[in-house]
Design a protein around this motif. Structure first.
Motif, PDB file in Angstrom:
ATOM      1  N   ASN A 125       4.916   5.080   7.598  1.00  0.00           N
ATOM      2  CA  ASN A 125       5.862   4.589   6.594  1.00  0.00           C
ATOM      3  C   ASN A 125       5.920   5.499   5.373  1.00  0.00           C
ATOM      4  O   ASN A 125       6.976   5.681   4.774  1.00  0.00           O
ATOM      5  CB  ASN A 125       5.493   3.176   6.130  1.00  0.00           C
ATOM      6  CG  ASN A 125       5.828   2.117   7.158  1.00  0.00           C
ATOM      7  OD1 ASN A 125       5.360   1.002   7.070  1.00  0.00           O
ATOM      8  ND2 ASN A 125       6.659   2.437   8.125  1.00  0.00           N
ATOM      9  N   ASP A 136      -2.475   7.008   1.968  1.00  0.00           N
ATOM     10  CA  ASP A 136      -1.961   5.698   2.377  1.00  0.00           C
ATOM     11  C   ASP A 136      -2.677   5.266   3.650  1.00  0.00           C
ATOM     12  O   ASP A 136      -2.639   5.990   4.657  1.00  0.00           O
ATOM     13  CB  ASP A 136      -0.448   5.789   2.617  1.00  0.00           C
ATOM     14  CG  ASP A 136       0.143   4.437   2.986  1.00  0.00           C
ATOM     15  OD1 ASP A 136       1.163   4.405   3.701  1.00  0.00           O
ATOM     16  OD2 ASP A 136      -0.420   3.395   2.569  1.00  0.00           O
ATOM     17  N   ASP A 151      -1.516   6.340   8.170  1.00  0.00           N
ATOM     18  CA  ASP A 151      -1.140   5.134   8.917  1.00  0.00           C
ATOM     19  C   ASP A 151      -0.289   5.530  10.118  1.00  0.00           C
ATOM     20  O   ASP A 151       0.733   6.196   9.950  1.00  0.00           O
ATOM     21  CB  ASP A 151      -0.365   4.197   7.977  1.00  0.00           C
ATOM     22  CG  ASP A 151      -0.032   2.868   8.623  1.00  0.00           C
ATOM     23  OD1 ASP A 151       0.381   1.952   7.916  1.00  0.00           O
ATOM     24  OD2 ASP A 151      -0.185   2.752   9.856  1.00  0.00           O
ATOM     25  N   LYS A 162       0.846  -1.205   0.000  1.00  0.00           N
ATOM     26  CA  LYS A 162       0.000   0.000   0.000  1.00  0.00           C
ATOM     27  C   LYS A 162       0.881   1.255   0.000  1.00  0.00           C
ATOM     28  O   LYS A 162       0.724   2.141  -0.820  1.00  0.00           O
ATOM     29  CB  LYS A 162      -0.896   0.023   1.252  1.00  0.00           C
ATOM     30  CG  LYS A 162      -1.969  -1.000   1.268  1.00  0.00           C
ATOM     31  CD  LYS A 162      -2.849  -0.918   2.508  1.00  0.00           C
ATOM     32  CE  LYS A 162      -2.138  -1.341   3.768  1.00  0.00           C
ATOM     33  NZ  LYS A 162      -1.857  -2.792   3.815  1.00  0.00           N
ATOM     34  N   THR A 163       1.830   1.315   0.945  1.00  0.00           N
ATOM     35  CA  THR A 163       2.683   2.498   1.067  1.00  0.00           C
ATOM     36  C   THR A 163       3.526   2.661  -0.188  1.00  0.00           C
ATOM     37  O   THR A 163       3.644   3.767  -0.717  1.00  0.00           O
ATOM     38  CB  THR A 163       3.577   2.355   2.307  1.00  0.00           C
ATOM     39  OG1 THR A 163       2.736   2.205   3.439  1.00  0.00           O
ATOM     40  CG2 THR A 163       4.479   3.560   2.482  1.00  0.00           C
TER      41      THR A 163
END
Ligand SMILES: Nc1ncnc2c1ncn2[C@@H]1O[C@H](COP(=O)(O)OP(=O)(O)OP(=O)(O)O)[C@@H](O)[C@H]1O
Ligand SMILES: Nc1ncnc2c1ncn2[C@@H]1O[C@H](COP(=O)(O)OP(=O)(O)OP(=O)(O)O)[C@@H](O)[C@H]1O
Ligand SMILES: [Mg+2]
Ligand SMILES: [Mg+2]
Lengths: 248, 248
Positions: free
Chosen positions: A44, A120, A40, A16-17
């Motif tokens: 990250n 994200d 998040d 995802k990141t």
């Protein structure tokens, strides 16, 4: 009209990141004004571009969001995440749809003016992912070419439909992107066939290969497009950016 | 005295479920009576052993926990997860320490009699992970040999200390296990050196290699120890089981 993308999947470690950072870099290279939002608590996306998380989250302190947005040398603006345990507990315990709505309206109002926004999300379907779904008009779901991947995808699409039915504005479209594809493994081909058969046109044509340049890029605080532009991973995300741009 | 292990890391996709299933299989082979608890709404530990998630979670319905425990042909009993969105919302919104305490006492009471209990946690530090930390006396933290891994580990240990300070009995010890180590990558060696330097004896000597047999095993509904006992991945988890057994 800003196009806002939510990058979500409750399965962890699927890219995802990496997808949020790489698409933000791809669109910035194409000249668009881009905001990357780190929702998040692990931060990250913030670390991945060599930035520091905010000590307090503007959504909790009430401070104008513009004040915490940071610029990067790659043409991407970043709304950093916050690791503050108290803020995280408060943001993740917002359960009433009215409160999620208020948070979403504030985000939409204070980030007007960008061409593309990439959010994200953490690996969960909790309030942070729900408010980011409520804020966006498009969803991109990275899926690993592995066994557990299919299990989670059906559940993820159910959640998206459920969250979307609570809001007034419709979701324009969702796209599934296959990540970490290692063509030397038989399983990769089998999962890809399964996913395409089951989800059809929702799955992007572009797939992302497994490439060690991704982890190298993040240890240098850059997107793969800025760290190793001729690598297979960078070329795949540039291709994906073009495919996303075309799907209006 | 039951030894209860919580397998936790808020970073996603680092091998929590794989470690919980593999250690449960390793201890079961050594003749101990083992319970595997799936605390993750994704229910990967349940699917990974070819079982079906419960339609409702006994922690929400009040039904005796013993009624939902399922047996497997591998000597592992499993308390399955539940995908029921309503139950998940309720379990993840339990915020008061008193309620988490009640949930924990019930779990301890109703799972007496096992030698070893392994709890697979979701990729978050929310209430499900917190109550599983409160229930266990030992924590095992899988960490990938990648850049983002170190970032999250420090934060994870902070959370463990914070959650543990709220409960009466002390955590006996925490162990870090390096997973998906690909010796052909320079980065793997660098991360391993970093983690051992920073965390010393907390890090297990045994590391887990990247091995395609893991994803193959999960698509056959078995642990790697039962699917490919002579594979590098299976041998590494058997070695880890022995190292965990020795650390008392
Ligand atoms: N195509 C790829 N090839 C090889 N490694 C990759 C690829 N994409 C991502 N990675 C690496 O895999 C790890 C997991 O990726 P990433 O952190 O983007 O996943 P995530 O879904 O955001 O995880 P989380 O669920 O914790 O938020 C990272 O270390 C990243 O560098
Ligand atoms: N040592 C390994 N080598 C190769 N693949 C592995 C290894 N360990 C786990 N995997 C695979 O990597 C994927 C992620 O592992 P797993 O699901 O156990 O992580 P997790 O931390 O439980 O994820 P989540 O955060 O979503 O709960 C799975 O498809 C699994 O089969
Ligand atoms: Mg991430
Ligand atoms: Mg898991």
């Amino acid at each position: 009209m800003t196009r806002t993308f939510c990058i979500a999947n409750q399965k962890g470690g699927v890219g995802k990141t990496t997808t949020a950072i790489s698409l933000a870099a791809g669109f910035a290279r194409a000249g668009s004004s881009v905001l990357l939002v780190d929702f998040d608590p692990q931060c990250n996306a913030t670390n991945g571009l060599c930035l520091l998380p905010s000590s307090r989250h503007p959504l909790v302190t009430g401070e104008p969001i513009r004040h915490t947005i940071q610029k990067t040398p790659y043409g991407i603006d970043v709304l950093p995440g916050s690791r503050n345990f108290g803020d995280v507990e408060r943001l993740t315990s917002v359960r009433e749809p009215r409160k999620i709505e208020q948070m979403t309206l504030r985000l939409m109002r204070e980030t007007r003016g960008y061409d593309h926004i990439f959010i994200d999300c953490p690996p969960s379907v909790g309030p942070l992912t729900q408010s980011s779904l409520a804020w966006s008009n498009e969803v991109i779901i990275p899926v690993q070419c592995e066994y557990f991947a299919m299990e989670g995808l059906v559940q993820m699409l159910e959640v998206i439909v459920k969250v979307m039915s609570r809001r007034s504005k419709a979701l324009e479209y969702a796209g599934v992107v296959l990540t970490m594809c290692d063509r030397s493994l038989e399983l990769t081909g089998e999962v890809e066939e399964d996913v395409r058969e089951k989800f059809g046109d929702v799955v992007f044509r572009t797939t992302i290969p497994r490439d060690v340049s991704f982890t190298e890029a993040s240890s240098h605080g850059k997107s793969i497009i800025d760290y190793a532009p001729r690598s297979r991973g960078a070329r795949a995300y540039i291709e994906l950016s073009l495919e996303v741009l075309d799907r209006v």
